[in-house]
Design a protein around this motif. Structure first.
Motif, PDB file in Angstrom:
ATOM      1  N   GLU A   1       0.824  -1.203   0.000  1.00  0.00           N
ATOM      2  CA  GLU A   1       0.000   0.000   0.000  1.00  0.00           C
ATOM      3  C   GLU A   1       0.872   1.272   0.000  1.00  0.00           C
ATOM      4  O   GLU A   1       1.943   1.284   0.576  1.00  0.00           O
ATOM      5  CB  GLU A   1      -0.861  -0.018   1.267  1.00  0.00           C
ATOM      6  N   ASP A   2       0.368   2.311  -0.626  1.00  0.00           N
ATOM      7  CA  ASP A   2       1.101   3.578  -0.713  1.00  0.00           C
ATOM      8  C   ASP A   2       0.293   4.672  -0.025  1.00  0.00           C
ATOM      9  O   ASP A   2      -0.451   5.413  -0.667  1.00  0.00           O
ATOM     10  CB  ASP A   2       1.316   3.911  -2.201  1.00  0.00           C
ATOM     11  N   PRO A   3       0.446   4.800   1.297  1.00  0.00           N
ATOM     12  CA  PRO A   3      -0.390   5.754   2.032  1.00  0.00           C
ATOM     13  C   PRO A   3      -0.048   7.213   1.704  1.00  0.00           C
ATOM     14  O   PRO A   3      -0.795   8.116   2.060  1.00  0.00           O
ATOM     15  CB  PRO A   3      -0.058   5.442   3.491  1.00  0.00           C
ATOM     16  N   PHE A   4       1.067   7.443   1.042  1.00  0.00           N
ATOM     17  CA  PHE A   4       1.521   8.811   0.786  1.00  0.00           C
ATOM     18  C   PHE A   4       1.110   9.330  -0.596  1.00  0.00           C
ATOM     19  O   PHE A   4       1.264  10.508  -0.888  1.00  0.00           O
ATOM     20  CB  PHE A   4       3.045   8.887   0.884  1.00  0.00           C
ATOM     21  N   GLY A   5       0.652   8.423  -1.461  1.00  0.00           N
ATOM     22  CA  GLY A   5       0.361   8.844  -2.835  1.00  0.00           C
ATOM     23  C   GLY A   5       1.626   9.134  -3.629  1.00  0.00           C
ATOM     24  O   GLY A   5       1.654  10.004  -4.489  1.00  0.00           O
ATOM     25  N   TRP A   6       2.694   8.398  -3.320  1.00  0.00           N
ATOM     26  CA  TRP A   6       3.986   8.628  -3.986  1.00  0.00           C
ATOM     27  C   TRP A   6       4.056   7.999  -5.380  1.00  0.00           C
ATOM     28  O   TRP A   6       4.752   8.492  -6.250  1.00  0.00           O
ATOM     29  CB  TRP A   6       5.120   8.040  -3.134  1.00  0.00           C
ATOM     30  N   ARG A   7       3.355   6.871  -5.538  1.00  0.00           N
ATOM     31  CA  ARG A   7       3.412   6.136  -6.800  1.00  0.00           C
ATOM     32  C   ARG A   7       2.582   6.856  -7.847  1.00  0.00           C
ATOM     33  O   ARG A   7       1.470   7.286  -7.554  1.00  0.00           O
ATOM     34  CB  ARG A   7       2.801   4.751  -6.581  1.00  0.00           C
ATOM     35  N   VAL A   8       3.095   6.937  -9.068  1.00  0.00           N
ATOM     36  CA  VAL A   8       2.328   7.544 -10.154  1.00  0.00           C
ATOM     37  C   VAL A   8       2.260   6.554 -11.307  1.00  0.00           C
ATOM     38  O   VAL A   8       3.285   6.175 -11.883  1.00  0.00           O
ATOM     39  CB  VAL A   8       2.985   8.870 -10.609  1.00  0.00           C
ATOM     40  N   LEU A   9       1.037   6.111 -11.611  1.00  0.00           N
ATOM     41  CA  LEU A   9       0.838   5.135 -12.692  1.00  0.00           C
ATOM     42  C   LEU A   9       1.117   5.768 -14.049  1.00  0.00           C
ATOM     43  O   LEU A   9       0.683   6.890 -14.323  1.00  0.00           O
ATOM     44  CB  LEU A   9      -0.617   4.634 -12.653  1.00  0.00           C
ATOM     45  N   VAL A  10       1.832   5.051 -14.882  1.00  0.00           N
ATOM     46  CA  VAL A  10       2.007   5.482 -16.277  1.00  0.00           C
ATOM     47  C   VAL A  10       0.970   4.725 -17.105  1.00  0.00           C
ATOM     48  O   VAL A  10       1.112   3.525 -17.359  1.00  0.00           O
ATOM     49  CB  VAL A  10       3.432   5.171 -16.789  1.00  0.00           C
ATOM     50  N   GLU A  11      -0.101   5.423 -17.465  1.00  0.00           N
ATOM     51  CA  GLU A  11      -1.200   4.769 -18.184  1.00  0.00           C
ATOM     52  C   GLU A  11      -0.747   4.257 -19.539  1.00  0.00           C
ATOM     53  O   GLU A  11       0.024   4.920 -20.239  1.00  0.00           O
ATOM     54  CB  GLU A  11      -2.330   5.771 -18.424  1.00  0.00           C
ATOM     55  N   GLU A  12      -1.288   3.118 -19.887  1.00  0.00           N
ATOM     56  CA  GLU A  12      -0.921   2.561 -21.175  1.00  0.00           C
ATOM     57  C   GLU A  12      -1.514   3.420 -22.295  1.00  0.00           C
ATOM     58  O   GLU A  12      -2.678   3.805 -22.242  1.00  0.00           O
ATOM     59  CB  GLU A  12      -1.422   1.122 -21.295  1.00  0.00           C
ATOM     60  N   GLY A  13      -0.691   3.730 -23.266  1.00  0.00           N
ATOM     61  CA  GLY A  13      -1.161   4.534 -24.398  1.00  0.00           C
ATOM     62  C   GLY A  13      -1.149   6.027 -24.137  1.00  0.00           C
ATOM     63  O   GLY A  13      -1.565   6.811 -25.000  1.00  0.00           O
ATOM     64  N   VAL A  14      -0.632   6.445 -22.982  1.00  0.00           N
ATOM     65  CA  VAL A  14      -0.648   7.880 -22.641  1.00  0.00           C
ATOM     66  C   VAL A  14       0.148   8.715 -23.646  1.00  0.00           C
ATOM     67  O   VAL A  14      -0.164   9.886 -23.883  1.00  0.00           O
ATOM     68  CB  VAL A  14      -0.154   8.113 -21.190  1.00  0.00           C
ATOM     69  N   ALA A  15       1.154   8.096 -24.258  1.00  0.00           N
ATOM     70  CA  ALA A  15       1.973   8.813 -25.242  1.00  0.00           C
ATOM     71  C   ALA A  15       1.146   9.274 -26.430  1.00  0.00           C
ATOM     72  O   ALA A  15       1.482  10.251 -27.095  1.00  0.00           O
ATOM     73  CB  ALA A  15       3.116   7.916 -25.720  1.00  0.00           C
ATOM     74  N   HIS A  16       0.047   8.566 -26.682  1.00  0.00           N
ATOM     75  CA  HIS A  16      -0.723   8.885 -27.896  1.00  0.00           C
ATOM     76  C   HIS A  16      -2.011   9.621 -27.603  1.00  0.00           C
ATOM     77  O   HIS A  16      -2.837   9.800 -28.488  1.00  0.00           O
ATOM     78  CB  HIS A  16      -0.951   7.596 -28.695  1.00  0.00           C
ATOM     79  N   LYS A  17      -2.172  10.030 -26.347  1.00  0.00           N
ATOM     80  CA  LYS A  17      -3.398  10.759 -26.004  1.00  0.00           C
ATOM     81  C   LYS A  17      -3.252  12.235 -26.343  1.00  0.00           C
ATOM     82  O   LYS A  17      -2.173  12.792 -26.242  1.00  0.00           O
ATOM     83  CB  LYS A  17      -3.678  10.569 -24.507  1.00  0.00           C
TER      84      LYS A  17
END
Lengths: 356, 356
Positions: A340-356
């Protein structure tokens, strides 16, 4: 953002168990050039070379700064960055101190996500594996004038990194060499700070120590950093680390260790650490551990320290007893989405974000 | 030494009266590359570019140092270097402190003579004209590891320079920013030292001063350097300059000014200069001049200094009264073979030496 994909991927050459760290690069890089007072378009393009002459200003006057960060792939194949906003803020502090143009969020954070998304296949999966990411800014104008450059390049390159066990090292407490001056650039991730540390480190190596504990240049009486890491000292059950200053890097791993320790209810004292306090604690048997923290190794424990010609052995705690080891484990767990990440430190790299 | 001459000389574009200093380069450059623990063959080749990726170690960790020197052409067309052995010794001191390989005399002194010989037509003739020469060494390995590089390039490039009148400037005595730490790299001509100075200099510019007088980082109580120059202070008829140290560059123009002044029987005191001593002398009316010295401008007098929010005006001596002006005139006379050289500082570049 212009995206120009390679037609010659090198990924079939990637052997996850035999990665040559720092010299294997992912297929693409991000590049943005500064000229006439503004940044141009962000480009993601095949990793490769540019042409330069020896008059390039960075080679002559050292205007260059960088960041070090990592991306992690979890068991489901999701990719995460760790506190990228912190690196974004810090590279701009470094840039400002070196009279270089600051980069935009679009260039740094959004660009980084797009690059990592495109080359997500390069991120090795599994315990301790990661993608090491290097954003950097450097002066590119070709002119022999000792003034700030009018042209710069911002680039992001990345190299897959395998898990490596960081064996406890011996450190030499510096009583002559320094890495930072009052009113200097020690707090910045400036290229020149690193070059300045290599020779003193070689001398420490020759004396049988892997790293240096840097002390203040005026008195050599206080701990500042260790090698290229921030430093922590544990006496009894209290953790000490020096406050950040204009001489000490505001490390993101440092900050994360402090937050994690506090959350566990450990006592953390952020204050100047006199060398004599550490030496006395060693004599009295209350010195439990000393360790360095940084993005590359997360943390590295010390087994001995050299001071005034003496080699003082540090206790060898078990992994269970060691605060350094426990905090490291928790941090890696958060970074790689194993806990678990109680601090909100992790940032998801969404799939396909490069093409949005 | 391999000599590869250009088939496309650009010398017809050289307009001696409109030289863009620092961005016009002579036809050739000298290059030598270091790999596998040794320097390769010295090459003189057409000035131009190499290819590099953003992983080049110099751009990341700042391993780079340089020299600044000049060649002069006398009225008969003979070409002279000025104390090149001093630059040769100094670049190796810088290289050592930055954990870089030292260069050989053949690469530096003999290579330099050959390069200047080949492009002697580029050296403008006449009062104050010269060829500005930039030898430099930088790390070229492409790897993201915070350690000394395994590959380097040594290069010598050069740019014709026209005479320019250096108007007296205003200087701000630093009470916060520093350029060097005790046990640091201030004595080296390290690239990173220059980048670190740009931002404080910008702030000084905004406050109405062209340059900074750097003071010691621990107390800001003593003069160290001025801008990128060594500094001299004259109180009554005595000249003061700080001793060289690990924080202060061992300037060749500085040394030459000291020698010239002593030969004229002037009193020269090489000792720490307390800021308060200068401020007191200003109050008492005994402060006559302050000036900086360096290869590029030879010397530059100061017309005002800022200290603790006050702007203190310095006396405006006539050229005849000014020690700075008299010594500068004599030094340029020696450099350009307009007057006797009792020190043996001038070194003739023989015609055709490149092909011997």
């Amino acid at each position: 953002m212009i995206i120009q994909k390679t037609s010659n991927s090198r990924i079939q050459n990637l052997d996850k168990d035999n990665i040559s760290f720092g010299s294997t690069f992912i297929d693409h890089m991000l590049v943005c050039e500064y000229e006439n007072g503004k940044w141009g378009e962000v480009r993601i393009m095949p990793y490769g070379s540019f042409s330069f002459s020896p008059a390039m200003m960075c080679l002559n006057y050292g205007q260059a700064c960088f960041e070090g960060m990592k991306a992690y792939k979890d068991q489901k194949g999701q990719v995460f960055l760790f506190r990228p906003e912190k690196n974004f803020e810090r590279i701009n502090k470094s840039a400002k101190r070196l009279a270089m143009p600051e980069v935009t969020r679009e260039m740094f954070v959004e660009g980084l996500k797009a690059l990592v998304d495109i080359d997500r296949a390069w991120i090795p999966q599994g315990e301790g594996f990661s993608l090491y990411i290097r954003p950097l800014i450097f002066a590119t104008e070709e002119a022999l004038m000792a003034r700030e450059s009018n042209k710069y390049m911002f680039a992001i390159i990345a190299s897959p990194a395998k898990a490596y066990y960081s064996a406890p090292v011996s450190v030499l407490i510096s009583d002559y060499y320094s890495r930072a001056a009052n009113g200097g650039i020690g707090f910045a991730k400036a290229a020149g700070n690193y070059a300045a540390a290599f020779y003193p480190t070689q001398l420490a190596n020759e004396a049988g120590y892997e790293q240096i504990i840097w002390t203040d240049d005026a008195t050599h009486g206080y701990f500042e950093e260790s090698g290229t890491m921030n430093v922590f000292v544990r006496v009894e059950d209290t953790i000490y680390t020096p406050p950040v200053s204009e001489r000490i890097l505001d490390g993101i791993t440092r900050d994360s260790f402090i937050e994690l320790a506090k959350r566990r209810g450990m006592e953390v004292v952020v204050d100047k650490i006199p060398v004599q306090f550490v030496i006395n604690a060693h004599k009295e048997g209350t010195l439990k551990e000393i360790w360095g923290v940084g993005t590359a190794v997360v943390s590295n424990r010390f087994k001995a320290m050299g001071y005034k010609g003496e080699r003082l052995t540090l206790p060898l705690l078990s992994d269970e007893e060691s605060y350094a080891e426990n905090l490291k484990k928790e941090l890696i767990g958060i970074q790689s989405n194993q806990q678990e990440d109680p601090f909100g430190w992790r940032v998801l790299v969404e799939e396909g974000v490069a093409h949005k």
